[in-house]
Design an enzyme around this catalytic site. Sequence first.
Site, PDB file in Angstrom:
ATOM      1  N   LYS A   1      92.840  -4.087  16.995  1.00  0.00           N
ATOM      2  CA  LYS A   1      92.788  -2.447  18.413  1.00  0.00           C
ATOM      3  C   LYS A   1      93.554  -3.719  19.678  1.00  0.00           C
ATOM      4  O   LYS A   1      93.838  -3.000  20.311  1.00  0.00           O
ATOM      5  CB  LYS A   1      91.770  -2.386  17.971  1.00  0.00           C
ATOM      6  CG  LYS A   1      91.453  -1.358  19.660  1.00  0.00           C
ATOM      7  CD  LYS A   1      90.138  -0.534  19.293  1.00  0.00           C
ATOM      8  CE  LYS A   1      89.677   0.870  20.513  1.00  0.00           C
ATOM      9  NZ  LYS A   1      89.216   1.111  20.938  1.00  0.00           N
TER      10      LYS A   1
ATOM     11  N   GLU B   1      89.829 -14.924  16.439  1.00  0.00           N
ATOM     12  CA  GLU B   1      89.940 -14.892  15.019  1.00  0.00           C
ATOM     13  C   GLU B   1      91.721 -13.852  14.908  1.00  0.00           C
ATOM     14  O   GLU B   1      92.094 -15.213  14.189  1.00  0.00           O
ATOM     15  CB  GLU B   1      88.926 -14.040  14.607  1.00  0.00           C
ATOM     16  CG  GLU B   1      87.045 -15.354  14.216  1.00  0.00           C
ATOM     17  CD  GLU B   1      86.673 -13.912  15.484  1.00  0.00           C
ATOM     18  OE1 GLU B   1      87.147 -13.682  16.564  1.00  0.00           O
ATOM     19  OE2 GLU B   1      85.834 -14.084  15.239  1.00  0.00           O
TER      20      GLU B   1
ATOM     21  N   GLY C   1      86.588   0.944  16.589  1.00  0.00           N
ATOM     22  CA  GLY C   1      87.030  -0.251  15.419  1.00  0.00           C
ATOM     23  C   GLY C   1      87.128  -0.558  13.951  1.00  0.00           C
ATOM     24  O   GLY C   1      87.479  -0.041  13.407  1.00  0.00           O
ATOM     25  N   ARG C   2      85.443   0.363  14.122  1.00  0.00           N
ATOM     26  CA  ARG C   2      85.163   0.502  13.410  1.00  0.00           C
ATOM     27  C   ARG C   2      85.587   1.764  12.518  1.00  0.00           C
ATOM     28  O   ARG C   2      84.555   2.372  11.187  1.00  0.00           O
ATOM     29  CB  ARG C   2      83.099   0.574  13.063  1.00  0.00           C
ATOM     30  CG  ARG C   2      82.961   1.433  14.379  1.00  0.00           C
ATOM     31  CD  ARG C   2      80.965   0.738  14.642  1.00  0.00           C
ATOM     32  NE  ARG C   2      80.960   0.623  15.739  1.00  0.00           N
ATOM     33  CZ  ARG C   2      80.588   0.741  17.322  1.00  0.00           C
ATOM     34  NH1 ARG C   2      82.001  -0.668  16.853  1.00  0.00           N
ATOM     35  NH2 ARG C   2      80.632   1.079  17.855  1.00  0.00           N
TER      36      ARG C   2
ATOM     37  N   GLU D   1      76.878  -1.723  13.595  1.00  0.00           N
ATOM     38  CA  GLU D   1      77.197  -1.896  15.137  1.00  0.00           C
ATOM     39  C   GLU D   1      77.327  -0.744  15.858  1.00  0.00           C
ATOM     40  O   GLU D   1      77.642  -0.797  17.416  1.00  0.00           O
ATOM     41  CB  GLU D   1      79.006  -2.443  14.842  1.00  0.00           C
ATOM     42  CG  GLU D   1      79.388  -2.992  15.992  1.00  0.00           C
ATOM     43  CD  GLU D   1      80.610  -3.909  15.731  1.00  0.00           C
ATOM     44  OE1 GLU D   1      80.814  -4.883  16.148  1.00  0.00           O
ATOM     45  OE2 GLU D   1      82.010  -2.962  15.846  1.00  0.00           O
TER      46      GLU D   1
ATOM     47  N   HIS E   1      69.187  -7.102 -11.135  1.00  0.00           N
ATOM     48  CA  HIS E   1      68.866  -8.232 -11.118  1.00  0.00           C
ATOM     49  C   HIS E   1      68.725  -9.253 -10.303  1.00  0.00           C
ATOM     50  O   HIS E   1      68.470 -10.321 -10.577  1.00  0.00           O
ATOM     51  CB  HIS E   1      69.767  -8.357 -12.363  1.00  0.00           C
ATOM     52  CG  HIS E   1      70.335  -7.705 -13.740  1.00  0.00           C
ATOM     53  ND1 HIS E   1      69.375  -8.241 -14.946  1.00  0.00           N
ATOM     54  CD2 HIS E   1      71.250  -6.909 -13.977  1.00  0.00           C
ATOM     55  CE1 HIS E   1      69.431  -7.082 -15.491  1.00  0.00           C
ATOM     56  NE2 HIS E   1      70.115  -6.048 -15.082  1.00  0.00           N
TER      57      HIS E   1
ATOM     58  N   LYS F   1      80.910 -13.829  22.278  1.00  0.00           N
ATOM     59  CA  LYS F   1      82.245 -14.244  21.824  1.00  0.00           C
ATOM     60  C   LYS F   1      82.785 -15.072  23.191  1.00  0.00           C
ATOM     61  O   LYS F   1      83.241 -15.826  24.074  1.00  0.00           O
ATOM     62  CB  LYS F   1      83.029 -13.219  22.445  1.00  0.00           C
ATOM     63  CG  LYS F   1      83.073 -12.074  20.989  1.00  0.00           C
ATOM     64  CD  LYS F   1      84.405 -10.987  21.043  1.00  0.00           C
ATOM     65  CE  LYS F   1      84.230  -9.819  20.382  1.00  0.00           C
ATOM     66  NZ  LYS F   1      84.434  -9.171  20.168  1.00  0.00           N
TER      67      LYS F   1
HETATM   68  O1  F6P Z   1      83.367  -7.622  16.380  1.00  0.00           O
HETATM   69  C1  F6P Z   1      83.800  -7.158  17.803  1.00  0.00           C
HETATM   70  C2  F6P Z   1      84.561  -5.867  17.679  1.00  0.00           C
HETATM   71  O2  F6P Z   1      84.906  -5.552  18.493  1.00  0.00           O
HETATM   72  C3  F6P Z   1      84.629  -5.139  16.442  1.00  0.00           C
HETATM   73  O3  F6P Z   1      84.020  -3.611  17.069  1.00  0.00           O
HETATM   74  C4  F6P Z   1      85.635  -4.566  15.931  1.00  0.00           C
HETATM   75  O4  F6P Z   1      86.320  -3.763  15.138  1.00  0.00           O
HETATM   76  C5  F6P Z   1      86.485  -6.124  15.851  1.00  0.00           C
HETATM   77  O5  F6P Z   1      85.663  -6.630  16.790  1.00  0.00           O
HETATM   78  C6  F6P Z   1      88.062  -6.790  15.664  1.00  0.00           C
HETATM   79  O6  F6P Z   1      88.396  -6.098  16.967  1.00  0.00           O
HETATM   80  P1  F6P Z   1      89.889  -5.966  17.266  1.00  0.00           P
HETATM   81  O7  F6P Z   1      90.462  -5.067  16.620  1.00  0.00           O
HETATM   82  O8  F6P Z   1      90.294  -5.524  18.801  1.00  0.00           O
HETATM   83  O9  F6P Z   1      90.534  -7.279  17.298  1.00  0.00           O
END
Ligand code: F6P
Length: 531
Positions: free
Chosen positions: A211, A217, A270-271, A356, A387, A495
Amino acid sequence: MNPGRGNNPDRDATWQSLAEHHRATASLEMRDLFARDPARARRLSITVGDLLGDLSKHRINEETISLLLRLATASGLPAAVRDLFAGRRINRSEDRPALHTALRAPRSSALLLDGRDVIADVHTELDRFLGFADEVNSGRITGAWGMPFDTVVNIGIGGSDLGPRLVADAMEEVSTSRIRVEFVANVDEHDLSRVLRRCDPRSTLFLQVSKSFRTVETAVNAASARAWLVEKSCPDPARHFAAVTANVPAALDQGIPAERVFGFRDWVGGRYSVWSAAGLAAAIRIGAPAFRRLLAGAHAMDLHFRDADLPANLPVMLGLLDVWYASFFGAETLAVVPYDHRLRLLPAYLSQLVMESNGKSVDASGNTLRNPTGQIVWGAEGTNAQHAFFQLLHQGTHIVPVDLLVYAKPGRDAAHHRQLVANCFAQSAALMAGRKDADPQRRCEGNRPSTTLLYRDLDPHTLGMLLALYEHRVFVEAHVWGINPFDQWGVELGKDLARSLVAGRDNDVPDPSTAMLLERCRSMGDGDSGD
Ligand code: F6P
């Protein structure tokens, strides 16, 4: 003890009444409630389309329900639901609406936001990215070697990973695609390298899904994927990339061709983004028609949530039960156990959605909340979970409400399904009734709450309904607690610290423990065992 959300005497009084009611009904036994009222199961179940929610195995009576409903009304829930759907700026800390419901609204509907028709924009982009999905599937789009793609690698994390991963996995049986979809989320190199080992560079398409287009990452993994293509002598790595983002200029700056950049707006959290182009990998895997059925299922749940009366409203009632257990029983967790292998990734998806969203200790106005909020969501597929952790659910000291999900229609092998269903229902019955035994080691006290969600089968429509059900349930909890469920500022601190540790600025090392760990990590990494 009120939850601390401003001047609302009616709400505070209801909260107080619920606290007293909780004390007065502490010894209420569900098995007695069933014995006194055999119609309880029918009365306390809610049907939405092909989905039935059985709410009867909860520690509630008529008075509990009426107090919880009064709490919802006194908290202004009906108006909040209207604001959600109308696109009001309910995400106050980021000053924007939360309009994931617009992503699955039909083309014929309309919603004006700052003078623009949001629904028209949504459908333009939906047609674009589903058209791209079709072209990838048909092989019309090729890579730099002129070969059609046979593998799509989704590079993203959090909401840019969990949703499409869940949908692609859950809908494996309906997929007609010849494209294999892989997911890389972790910055740990083993995630990407394991996936790349299975890929042919000539026929692999990477989707960079972010987003913000700033998530470290994802940027690091995408850069390594690009380097891998270069190492494999790819004549034009850009032809092996597409991007999904709310930050289109950043994707274009990275050299991804404009016709392969798919956008969504910043009012999609995002979620909450699987319904947007962030679901592209899943759309490729399950095909455009199935993806549209997923959206239609979510929309059906939206209409139910928007229009059904509160007592017959499944997300409302489930959200209120969450408040009942978290705030009055002090239940800290919710276990999610799908008796459906296809939903094995649901607990991970819901961990982000719920935690979140509602993992907050101040209300939307910044006041400290004086009452426990949020829920720790965890779980695993049944019957495996029986189990593993069910022992604690049956005899442990914690109160753990459980969601059990199961499908009614047998697959190809009725014997498997008979076992599966019997196990699911046996667990909810055992949790509720327990077992008397003179031996305390063998005794199960029972009276342990669970919700059973029974659906005809897990098709895309039902999956859409289920995911939207949980989204709205989270909204209900958040509203009653006074939380803004659409921001996630807490994630930023870690972060920021990671950024300064990566930069290696000694002055930024936050504490002696971290300094020691850094030092030992360096020396161990260099082969020093520390002896
Ligand atoms: O972990 C925080 C967050 O901003 C989430 O809300 C989001 O889904 C994720 O990082 C990934 O963010 P992006 O889609 O901006 O890479």
